[in-house]
Scaffold this motif. Structure first.
Motif, PDB file in Angstrom:
ATOM      1  N   UNK A 163       0.785  -1.170   0.429  1.00 25.26           N
ATOM      2  CA  UNK A 163      -0.369  -0.286   0.243  1.00 25.26           C
ATOM      3  C   UNK A 163       0.772   1.433   0.157  1.00 25.26           C
ATOM      4  N   UNK A 164       0.780   2.026  -1.059  1.00 22.77           N
ATOM      5  CA  UNK A 164       1.190   3.683  -0.536  1.00 22.77           C
ATOM      6  C   UNK A 164       0.597   4.502   0.267  1.00 22.77           C
ATOM      7  N   UNK A 165      -0.362   4.932   0.179  1.00 19.90           N
ATOM      8  CA  UNK A 165      -1.282   5.466   1.077  1.00 19.90           C
ATOM      9  C   UNK A 165      -2.161   5.095   0.949  1.00 19.90           C
ATOM     10  N   UNK A 166      -3.181   5.532   2.498  1.00 22.57           N
ATOM     11  CA  UNK A 166      -5.055   4.887   2.613  1.00 22.57           C
ATOM     12  C   UNK A 166      -5.954   5.323   1.735  1.00 22.57           C
ATOM     13  N   UNK A 167      -5.543   6.001   1.208  1.00 22.20           N
ATOM     14  CA  UNK A 167      -6.408   7.057  -0.183  1.00 22.20           C
ATOM     15  C   UNK A 167      -6.716   6.559  -0.966  1.00 22.20           C
ATOM     16  N   UNK A 168      -5.630   5.873  -1.473  1.00 20.05           N
ATOM     17  CA  UNK A 168      -5.230   4.668  -2.640  1.00 20.05           C
ATOM     18  C   UNK A 168      -6.526   3.793  -3.308  1.00 20.05           C
ATOM     19  N   UNK A 169      -6.920   3.104  -4.384  1.00 23.58           N
ATOM     20  CA  UNK A 169      -8.076   2.106  -4.578  1.00 23.58           C
ATOM     21  C   UNK A 169      -7.112   1.203  -4.742  1.00 23.58           C
ATOM     22  N   UNK A 170      -7.299  -0.121  -4.098  1.00 25.00           N
ATOM     23  CA  UNK A 170      -6.014  -1.435  -4.114  1.00 25.00           C
ATOM     24  C   UNK A 170      -7.114  -2.199  -5.480  1.00 25.00           C
ATOM     25  N   UNK A 171      -6.265  -2.792  -6.269  1.00 24.74           N
ATOM     26  CA  UNK A 171      -6.700  -3.264  -7.972  1.00 24.74           C
ATOM     27  C   UNK A 171      -5.321  -4.586  -7.310  1.00 24.74           C
ATOM     28  N   UNK A 172      -6.285  -5.281  -8.303  1.00 20.71           N
ATOM     29  CA  UNK A 172      -5.302  -6.541  -8.674  1.00 20.71           C
ATOM     30  C   UNK A 172      -5.803  -7.118 -10.202  1.00 20.71           C
ATOM     31  N   UNK A 173      -4.742  -7.735 -10.220  1.00 20.58           N
ATOM     32  CA  UNK A 173      -4.864  -8.402 -11.644  1.00 20.58           C
ATOM     33  C   UNK A 173      -4.626  -9.563 -12.209  1.00 20.58           C
ATOM     34  N   UNK A 174      -5.513 -10.648 -12.108  1.00 23.05           N
ATOM     35  CA  UNK A 174      -4.528 -12.110 -12.300  1.00 23.05           C
ATOM     36  C   UNK A 174      -4.045 -12.678 -13.656  1.00 23.05           C
ATOM     37  N   UNK A 175      -3.202 -12.973 -13.384  1.00 22.11           N
ATOM     38  CA  UNK A 175      -2.137 -13.361 -13.925  1.00 22.11           C
ATOM     39  C   UNK A 175      -2.597 -14.299 -15.109  1.00 22.11           C
ATOM     40  N   UNK A 176      -3.499 -14.810 -16.080  1.00 19.74           N
ATOM     41  CA  UNK A 176      -3.280 -16.211 -16.737  1.00 19.74           C
ATOM     42  C   UNK A 176      -2.395 -16.627 -17.635  1.00 19.74           C
TER      43      UNK A 176
END
Length: 176
Positions: A163-176
């Motif tokens: 986490x960079x900052x608590x205000x960021x939106x945390x995303x993920x990407x599935x590596x297929x």
């Protein structure tokens, strides 16, 4: 026209980003209110000063030294974009790689550079045995729209070390 190149520690220096144009104007951004993302008005400008440019260059070098990977997009010898992934994998449910930076020069946006950098960094993450990417993204509407267009979703697992900052939106990407 642009070409992607793997960047080595030897290429990265404190002057590398001095002519890189980054002036992000954020008029609308996502804010998490009661565990729901809502778009709100913002009046923010993110500009890199000389010290920030030098810090980013040093950070990129550190990422490579930790086993990470940095890709640059070039028009001739001009750096027009770059993307970085950390060398460490974390996660309880899956091995996540941390996408630490993805930037395209303001004068080169909307030419497919960000998409190409994202796809290339995914290849490296898979080779490094990651199952997913984790992204702590600036919550501007444009930034989140880019990542959603790439196929990212809101993170199912929050990797606190990423986490960079608590205000960021945390995303993920599935590596297929």
């Amino acid at each position: 026209m642009f070409q992607l190149k793997n960047l080595s520690v030897d290429y990265i220096n404190s002057n590398m980003l001095l002519n890189f144009h980054h002036n992000q104007i954020i008029n609308n951004k996502y804010v998490n209110i009661n565990n729901k993302w809502e778009v709100t008005y913002a009046n923010e400008v993110r500009v890199w000063n000389k010290e920030k440019r030098i810090w980013i260059s040093e950070y990129l070098r550190q990422q490579i030294q930790r086993g990470g990977f940095v890709i640059g997009a070039f028009n001739m010898d001009l750096l027009v974009g770059f993307c970085c992934i950390d060398g460490y994998l974390y996660g309880k449910t899956a091995k996540y790689a941390n996408l630490t930076m993805l930037f395209v020069d303001d004068e080169w946006k909307r030419k497919g550079i960000g998409k190409a950098l994202f796809k290339e960094i995914c290849k490296y993450a898979k080779k490094n045995n990651a199952k997913k990417l984790f992204i702590s993204a600036i919550p501007s509407v444009e930034t989140i729209a880019f990542y959603f267009a790439m196929g990212c979703i809101d993170a199912k697992e929050i990797i606190t070390d990423y986490i960079d900052t608590k205000n960021d939106r945390y995303l993920e990407y599935l590596l297929i």
